[in-house]
Design a protein around this motif. Structure first.
Motif, PDB file in Angstrom:
ATOM      1  N   LYS A 150     -18.240  13.001   1.024  1.00 12.76           N
ATOM      2  CA  LYS A 150     -19.398  12.899   1.915  1.00 12.76           C
ATOM      3  C   LYS A 150     -19.839  14.235   2.517  1.00 12.76           C
ATOM      4  CE  LYS A 150     -19.353   8.340   1.652  1.00 12.76           C
ATOM      5  NZ  LYS A 150     -20.424   7.588   0.944  1.00 12.76           N
ATOM      6  N   THR A 151     -19.071  15.315   2.335  1.00 16.91           N
ATOM      7  CA  THR A 151     -19.386  16.557   3.043  1.00 16.91           C
ATOM      8  C   THR A 151     -20.570  17.300   2.440  1.00 16.91           C
ATOM      9  OG1 THR A 151     -17.820  17.864   1.713  1.00 16.91           O
ATOM     10  CG2 THR A 151     -16.972  16.798   3.712  1.00 16.91           C
ATOM     11  N   TYR A 152     -20.780  17.174   1.145  1.00 17.69           N
ATOM     12  CA  TYR A 152     -21.870  17.888   0.456  1.00 17.69           C
ATOM     13  C   TYR A 152     -23.054  16.942   0.342  1.00 17.69           C
ATOM     14  CZ  TYR A 152     -24.093  20.927  -3.058  1.00 17.69           C
ATOM     15  OH  TYR A 152     -24.966  21.758  -3.736  1.00 17.69           O
ATOM     16  N   LYS A 153     -24.040  17.132   1.188  1.00 23.72           N
ATOM     17  CA  LYS A 153     -25.165  16.205   1.298  1.00 23.72           C
ATOM     18  C   LYS A 153     -26.215  16.500   0.229  1.00 23.72           C
ATOM     19  CE  LYS A 153     -23.274  14.475   4.995  1.00 23.72           C
ATOM     20  NZ  LYS A 153     -22.643  13.131   4.992  1.00 23.72           N
ATOM     21  N   MET A 158     -14.197  20.788  -6.718  1.00 25.97           N
ATOM     22  CA  MET A 158     -13.638  19.790  -7.629  1.00 25.97           C
ATOM     23  C   MET A 158     -12.370  19.183  -7.040  1.00 25.97           C
ATOM     24  SD  MET A 158     -12.186  20.276 -11.516  1.00 25.97           S
ATOM     25  CE  MET A 158     -10.887  21.358 -10.915  1.00 25.97           C
ATOM     26  N   ILE A 159     -11.509  20.020  -6.452  1.00 22.45           N
ATOM     27  CA  ILE A 159     -10.282  19.520  -5.840  1.00 22.45           C
ATOM     28  C   ILE A 159     -10.610  18.623  -4.649  1.00 22.45           C
ATOM     29  CG2 ILE A 159      -8.205  20.206  -4.573  1.00 22.45           C
ATOM     30  CD1 ILE A 159      -8.136  22.709  -6.356  1.00 22.45           C
ATOM     31  N   ARG A 160     -11.651  18.987  -3.894  1.00 19.59           N
ATOM     32  CA  ARG A 160     -12.050  18.166  -2.764  1.00 19.59           C
ATOM     33  C   ARG A 160     -12.517  16.786  -3.225  1.00 19.59           C
ATOM     34  NH1 ARG A 160     -16.890  20.407   0.686  1.00 19.59           N
ATOM     35  NH2 ARG A 160     -15.457  22.184   0.829  1.00 19.59           N
ATOM     36  N   VAL A 161     -13.293  16.754  -4.318  1.00 22.77           N
ATOM     37  CA  VAL A 161     -13.763  15.476  -4.853  1.00 22.77           C
ATOM     38  C   VAL A 161     -12.590  14.625  -5.330  1.00 22.77           C
ATOM     39  CG1 VAL A 161     -15.079  14.389  -6.711  1.00 22.77           C
ATOM     40  CG2 VAL A 161     -16.055  16.329  -5.467  1.00 22.77           C
ATOM     41  N   LEU A 162     -11.683  15.251  -6.068  1.00 20.28           N
ATOM     42  CA  LEU A 162     -10.538  14.508  -6.597  1.00 20.28           C
ATOM     43  C   LEU A 162      -9.628  14.011  -5.479  1.00 20.28           C
ATOM     44  CD1 LEU A 162      -9.617  16.722  -9.690  1.00 20.28           C
ATOM     45  CD2 LEU A 162     -10.751  14.506  -9.692  1.00 20.28           C
ATOM     46  N   SER A 163      -9.510  14.792  -4.401  1.00 23.98           N
ATOM     47  CA  SER A 163      -8.635  14.381  -3.300  1.00 23.98           C
ATOM     48  C   SER A 163      -9.151  13.126  -2.612  1.00 23.98           C
ATOM     49  CB  SER A 163      -8.499  15.519  -2.285  1.00 23.98           C
ATOM     50  OG  SER A 163      -9.732  15.754  -1.627  1.00 23.98           O
ATOM     51  N   CYS A 164     -10.464  12.896  -2.693  1.00 22.05           N
ATOM     52  CA  CYS A 164     -11.023  11.681  -2.088  1.00 22.05           C
ATOM     53  C   CYS A 164     -10.481  10.421  -2.749  1.00 22.05           C
ATOM     54  CB  CYS A 164     -12.551  11.701  -2.189  1.00 22.05           C
ATOM     55  SG  CYS A 164     -13.345  12.975  -1.201  1.00 22.05           S
ATOM     56  N   CYS A 165     -10.048  10.553  -3.988  1.00 27.44           N
ATOM     57  CA  CYS A 165      -9.539   9.386  -4.716  1.00 27.44           C
ATOM     58  C   CYS A 165      -8.177   8.934  -4.204  1.00 27.44           C
ATOM     59  CB  CYS A 165      -9.434   9.693  -6.207  1.00 27.44           C
ATOM     60  SG  CYS A 165     -10.986  10.183  -6.976  1.00 27.44           S
ATOM     61  N   PHE A 166      -7.503   9.774  -3.427  1.00 24.79           N
ATOM     62  CA  PHE A 166      -6.137   9.461  -3.001  1.00 24.79           C
ATOM     63  C   PHE A 166      -6.047   9.091  -1.534  1.00 24.79           C
ATOM     64  CE2 PHE A 166      -5.862  12.338  -6.607  1.00 24.79           C
ATOM     65  CZ  PHE A 166      -5.035  11.621  -7.453  1.00 24.79           C
ATOM     66  N   ILE A 167      -7.220   9.042  -0.855  1.00 24.46           N
ATOM     67  CA  ILE A 167      -7.235   8.614   0.537  1.00 24.46           C
ATOM     68  C   ILE A 167      -7.227   7.098   0.581  1.00 24.46           C
ATOM     69  CG2 ILE A 167      -8.550   8.650   2.690  1.00 24.46           C
ATOM     70  CD1 ILE A 167      -9.682  11.344   1.849  1.00 24.46           C
ATOM     71  N   ASP A 168      -6.391   6.556   1.455  1.00 25.49           N
ATOM     72  CA  ASP A 168      -6.281   5.096   1.566  1.00 25.49           C
ATOM     73  C   ASP A 168      -7.459   4.567   2.369  1.00 25.49           C
ATOM     74  OD1 ASP A 168      -5.482   2.501   1.569  1.00 25.49           O
ATOM     75  OD2 ASP A 168      -3.930   2.758   3.095  1.00 25.49           O
ATOM     76  N   ASN A 169      -8.556   4.245   1.649  1.00 21.68           N
ATOM     77  CA  ASN A 169      -9.749   3.697   2.296  1.00 21.68           C
ATOM     78  C   ASN A 169      -9.707   2.186   2.219  1.00 21.68           C
ATOM     79  OD1 ASN A 169     -11.040   6.161   2.950  1.00 21.68           O
ATOM     80  ND2 ASN A 169     -11.636   6.401   0.820  1.00 21.68           N
ATOM     81  N   THR A 170      -9.507   1.525   3.330  1.00 23.98           N
ATOM     82  CA  THR A 170      -9.511   0.062   3.337  1.00 23.98           C
ATOM     83  C   THR A 170     -10.914  -0.427   3.632  1.00 23.98           C
ATOM     84  OG1 THR A 170      -8.909   0.048   5.671  1.00 23.98           O
ATOM     85  CG2 THR A 170      -7.115  -0.092   4.072  1.00 23.98           C
ATOM     86  N   LEU A 171     -11.277  -1.537   3.030  1.00 18.55           N
ATOM     87  CA  LEU A 171     -12.590  -2.129   3.269  1.00 18.55           C
ATOM     88  C   LEU A 171     -12.597  -2.745   4.660  1.00 18.55           C
ATOM     89  CD1 LEU A 171     -13.151  -3.807  -0.188  1.00 18.55           C
ATOM     90  CD2 LEU A 171     -14.225  -1.722   0.657  1.00 18.55           C
ATOM     91  N   GLY A 172     -13.507  -2.253   5.491  1.00 19.61           N
ATOM     92  CA  GLY A 172     -13.503  -2.651   6.892  1.00 19.61           C
ATOM     93  C   GLY A 172     -14.118  -4.006   7.160  1.00 19.61           C
TER      94      GLY A 172
END
Length: 253
Positions: A211-214, A231-245
């Motif tokens: 979400k940082t690069y608008k 690229m590393i920043r994009v890939l790291s987003c895949c490993f964050i535990d995002n639960t559906l709120g």
């Protein structure tokens, strides 16, 4: 986000793939929206058994039921739904040089006294009619759609679910075609089409999570190719535990 994919076998269609897809997902508390091809009694039963709700498009592939629901809504709409427990919602939106008027009517199943085989649809509670009028600069179009749903008769809530279902076409299918050039891809052999389709959906999810690069997805793709740190920043987003709120997650088959 794309949560799962199932390959449709040769000489088959989505009817056989949807049950397998639903088995892969924890859909408890979700709303499952499916186009007319997936409007099947066994699929509705499976969704309810997994403690989810459904919004199923009703079209001519169920001719008797579709004709009855269409005639009932047209007759009672002409009488302003006099004496009927109806829920109504109207939304007007303006964007991209067009004006859209969406009207939603929802009634409980009990409002139609002699509905055709209602018991074969597990959990069926409401019938819905949506009228969509689009005013473009050079033409006006009108579309009428009907739905079966296990949700309580609430036109505003059901209308939002249907709107999100339509939005998937723009946010996923259109993006995969135009930004990722999926339809133009010439890969045909062995497991390659399925594997590359999966990789595109991984990429779509990862880029949407960053979400940082608008910028647009296309611009984010180009920056990923040219900037290793991004690229590393994009890939790291895949490993964050995002639960559906929200318990009202919308899934589309």
């Amino acid at each position: 986000m794309v949560l799962a994919q199932v390959k449709v076998e040769d000489k088959s269609n989505e009817i056989t793939a949807i049950p397998a897809l639903l088995e892969l997902l924890d859909i408890t508390g979700a709303i499952i929206a499916i186009d007319a091809m997936g409007t099947q009694t066994e699929i509705a039963k499976q969704i309810v058994a997994k403690k989810a709700d459904y919004v199923l498009a009703l079209k001519a592939n169920h001719p008797t039921l579709h004709s009855q629901v269409q005639q009932w809504f047209e007759t009672h709409k002409a009488n302003n739904f006099r004496g009927v427990d109806v829920s109504y919602d109207k939304r007007i939106e303006k964007a991209h040089h067009r004006r859209e008027i969406r009207e939603v009517w929802s009634v409980p199943v009990s409002a139609i006294g002699q509905l055709y085989q209602p018991k074969v649809w597990a959990g069926l509670q409401s019938l819905v009619m949506v009228v969509l009028v689009r005013h473009l600069w050079n033409q006006t179009t009108r579309e009428v759609q009907f739905y079966l749903t296990s949700l309580h008769s609430d036109a505003q809530f059901i209308g939002r679910a249907i709107r999100k279902h339509w939005g998937i076409e723009n946010e996923a299918h259109w993006t995969l075609d135009c930004t990722f050039s999926e339809d133009a891809c010439r890969i045909r052999s062995f497991h390659s089409p399925e594997n590359f389709a999966l990789l595109r959906r991984f990429a779509l999810n990862a880029l949407n999570c960053e979400k940082t690069y608008k910028r647009s997805l296309r611009q984010k793709m180009k920056r990923t190719a040219m900037d290793n740190n991004y690229m590393i920043r994009v890939l790291s987003c895949c490993f964050i535990d995002n639960t559906l709120g929200s318990s009202n997650c919308l899934c589309q088959a």
